[in-house]
Design an enzyme around this catalytic site. Structure first.
Site, mmCIF file in Angstrom:
data_model
loop_
_atom_site.group_PDB
_atom_site.id
_atom_site.type_symbol
_atom_site.label_atom_id
_atom_site.label_comp_id
_atom_site.label_asym_id
_atom_site.label_seq_id
_atom_site.Cartn_x
_atom_site.Cartn_y
_atom_site.Cartn_z
ATOM 1 C CE LYS A 97 -1.582 1.347 4.684
ATOM 2 N NZ LYS A 97 -2.828 1.363 5.286
ATOM 3 C CG ASP A 98 3.510 2.206 2.763
ATOM 4 O OD1 ASP A 98 2.525 2.931 2.910
ATOM 5 O OD2 ASP A 98 4.102 1.691 3.582
ATOM 6 N NE ARG A 148 -7.519 3.534 3.768
ATOM 7 C CZ ARG A 148 -7.745 2.704 4.756
ATOM 8 N NH1 ARG A 148 -8.832 2.254 4.979
ATOM 9 N NH2 ARG A 148 -6.685 2.594 5.683
ATOM 10 N NE ARG A 149 -6.476 3.196 8.561
ATOM 11 C CZ ARG A 149 -5.051 2.787 8.729
ATOM 12 N NH1 ARG A 149 -4.390 3.848 9.347
ATOM 13 N NH2 ARG A 149 -4.644 1.714 8.455
ATOM 14 N NE ARG A 166 3.620 9.916 9.859
ATOM 15 C CZ ARG A 166 4.618 10.114 9.026
ATOM 16 N NH1 ARG A 166 5.151 11.475 8.638
ATOM 17 N NH2 ARG A 166 5.512 9.440 9.089
ATOM 18 N NE ARG A 172 1.239 5.997 13.106
ATOM 19 C CZ ARG A 172 0.422 6.415 12.107
ATOM 20 N NH1 ARG A 172 -0.556 5.875 11.869
ATOM 21 N NH2 ARG A 172 1.060 7.034 10.931
ATOM 22 C CB CYS A 260 -0.476 7.447 -0.004
ATOM 23 S SG CYS A 260 0.594 8.881 0.175
HETATM 24 C C1 DPM Z 1 -0.799 4.714 3.666
HETATM 25 C C2 DPM Z 1 -1.547 4.879 4.728
HETATM 26 C C3 DPM Z 1 -1.247 4.618 5.710
HETATM 27 C C4 DPM Z 1 -0.060 3.875 5.659
HETATM 28 C C5 DPM Z 1 -2.906 5.547 4.205
HETATM 29 C C6 DPM Z 1 -4.046 4.806 4.353
HETATM 30 C C7 DPM Z 1 -1.848 4.868 7.011
HETATM 31 C C8 DPM Z 1 -1.526 6.378 7.478
HETATM 32 C C9 DPM Z 1 -1.803 6.650 9.020
HETATM 33 C C10 DPM Z 1 -0.733 4.490 2.129
HETATM 34 N N1 DPM Z 1 0.557 3.891 4.163
HETATM 35 O O1 DPM Z 1 -4.054 3.754 4.910
HETATM 36 O O2 DPM Z 1 -5.475 5.363 4.349
HETATM 37 O O3 DPM Z 1 -2.641 5.805 9.556
HETATM 38 O O4 DPM Z 1 -1.614 7.704 9.422
HETATM 39 C C11 DPM Z 1 1.224 1.906 6.510
HETATM 40 C C12 DPM Z 1 0.831 0.907 7.423
HETATM 41 C C13 DPM Z 1 1.339 -0.314 6.913
HETATM 42 C C14 DPM Z 1 1.831 -0.135 5.593
HETATM 43 C C15 DPM Z 1 0.246 1.237 8.753
HETATM 44 C C16 DPM Z 1 -1.172 1.351 9.113
HETATM 45 C C17 DPM Z 1 1.082 -1.555 7.468
HETATM 46 C C18 DPM Z 1 0.153 -2.612 6.920
HETATM 47 C C19 DPM Z 1 0.147 -3.133 5.523
HETATM 48 C C20 DPM Z 1 1.097 3.437 6.574
HETATM 49 N N2 DPM Z 1 1.663 1.223 5.567
HETATM 50 O O5 DPM Z 1 -1.777 1.422 8.034
HETATM 51 O O6 DPM Z 1 -1.601 1.121 10.102
HETATM 52 O O7 DPM Z 1 1.072 -3.753 5.009
HETATM 53 O O8 DPM Z 1 -0.727 -2.827 4.972
#
Ligand code: DPM
Length: 358
Positions: A97-98, A148-149, A166, A172, A260
């Site tokens: 997702k990144d 999104r959330r 953050r 966190r 993102c």
């Molecule tokens: C992206 C988002 C977030 C990450 C945006 C989204 C969360 C940002 C936040 C694109 N990347 O999800 O709407 O909560 O401030 C990220 C996490 C993981 C990968 C951590 C998470 C782990 C889970 C995975 C950060 N990237 O989302 O809690 O492998 O999908």
């Protein structure tokens, strides 16, 4: 054989063997993810010489700004790609997702591993143990910097207040537990599980509450597109269902021109060779929503088999039916086109402008 840009070592018989170097971010989650992929490779190729190299990325250095506000698309990936480019590493493990839906030229996603739970999870402050979002007191503060959330949950739980948070997962959790700033935070269940913090999941959010992000819960292995040896080596890690779902999801996001930093969410499922996809876009407060569901066949008939070297939304999956991948990609494009025809572009443009002005 020892010529060229790669690193070699000698085995017990003095024979030169290539060392496969894996690049990773240094956060605990990134290291756990990288180790899990290294372990799988080691199981599949016991003779392999692996070396893991840790790196710090811009995303790790800027800890005080919401991801959606930084504006740099490849926050967590640029330094790692530089190292790939310079042959300092041979593969890099990321959360899918990144990874942007279009990778810089010369790179490709050579493996997408079996997805864990893609859902989002509620982690409560210890003083709220056993509560749910629904029964948290009026004006409880929920930590998330995901637009999104926040968009989805604001709409559904109007008694709650949403604030950015953050830092990596450890930071966190600390901010949640050791202060009184947040009643709960929202995190991906997959990350929590990988960290061994499954016990902190108070509530797993169902699609009606919060649909997940494109690619959430899946790990991806990024490689040099021209490095066919490595590409072939990692391709055995592909999980076909995850690949097809994630191609559809990434095509959806790409067609919406989302990154993102836009409130876009999905839900995909494969049942009886049909790929079902629900996609949605939201205004920042969730009051404006467009959502639709479409499906396509991802049946993999014998006559369709054959090696497929095409990249789709950054993914190279030679071992998976090309036509099935094409249909999955088309599903994402079609669903996005449908939402765009209903006004998705306007919703996302306003969301982007409001977020930039925050
Ligand atoms: C992206 C988002 C977030 C990450 C945006 C989204 C969360 C940002 C936040 C694109 N990347 O999800 O709407 O909560 O401030 C990220 C996490 C993981 C990968 C951590 C998470 C782990 C889970 C995975 C950060 N990237 O989302 O809690 O492998 O999908």
């Amino acid at each position: 054989m020892e010529n060229g840009p790669y690193k070699y070592t000698r085995d017990g018989n003095g024979k030169a063997v290539r060392v496969i170097r894996i690049g990773t971010r240094k956060s605990q989650l990134a290291c756990i993810q990288t180790d899990s992929v290294a372990e799988k490779l080691k199981e599949l190729y016991p003779e392999l010489q692996l070396e893991i190299i840790g790196m710090t990325t811009i995303g790790d250095r800027i800890l005080d700004t919401a991801l959606s506000k930084i504006g740099e698309k490849s926050l967590f990936t640029k330094e790692l790609e530089n190292a790939l480019e310079k042959n300092e590493v041979d593969l890099v493990v990321h959360s899918l997702k990144d990874l942007p839906t279009t990778l810089p030229p010369g790179f490709t996603i050579g493996a997408v591993l079996k997805r864990e739970s893609p859902s989002d999870a509620v982690v409560l402050h210890p003083k709220h143990a056993n509560k749910t979002l629904e029964i948290l007191p009026e004006n409880s503060v929920i930590g998330t910097s995901s637009l999104r959330r926040a968009a989805q949950l604001k709409r559904r739980y109007s008694h709650l207040v949403f604030k950015d948070i953050r830092g990596n997962l450890n930071t966190r959790l600390k901010k949640l537990d050791e202060k009184d700033d947040y009643a709960a935070i929202i995190l991906a269940a997959a990350g929590l599980k990988r960290m061994g913090w499954e016990h902190r999941i108070a509530q797993s959010l169902a699609p009606e509450d919060c649909m997940y992000a494109v690619g959430q819960g899946a790990l991806a292995v990024e490689v040099r597109a021209r490095d066919t040896d490595i590409l072939e080596m990692v391709s055995v890690l592909h999980d076909p269902e995850t690949v097809l779902r994630c191609i559809a999801e990434r095509a959806f996001l790409k067609q919406l021109e989302g990154g993102c930093s836009v409130p876009v969410a999905v839900h995909t499922e494969i049942r009886d060779s049909q790929l079902y996809m629900t996609g949605a876009v939201f205004s920042l407060d969730g009051s404006d929503t467009l959502r639709d569901t479409m499906q396509t066949s991802v049946q993999n008939s014998a006559q369709e088999q054959g090696v497929d070297l095409i990249q789709r939304v950054g993914i190279t999956a030679t071992s998976i039916s090309g036509p099935a991948q094409t249909r999955a990609e088309q599903l994402g494009v079609d669903l996005a086109t449908l939402l765009l025809s209903k006004g998705a572009k306007e919703i996302l443009t306003v969301a982007r402008q409001l977020n930039d002005a925050r």
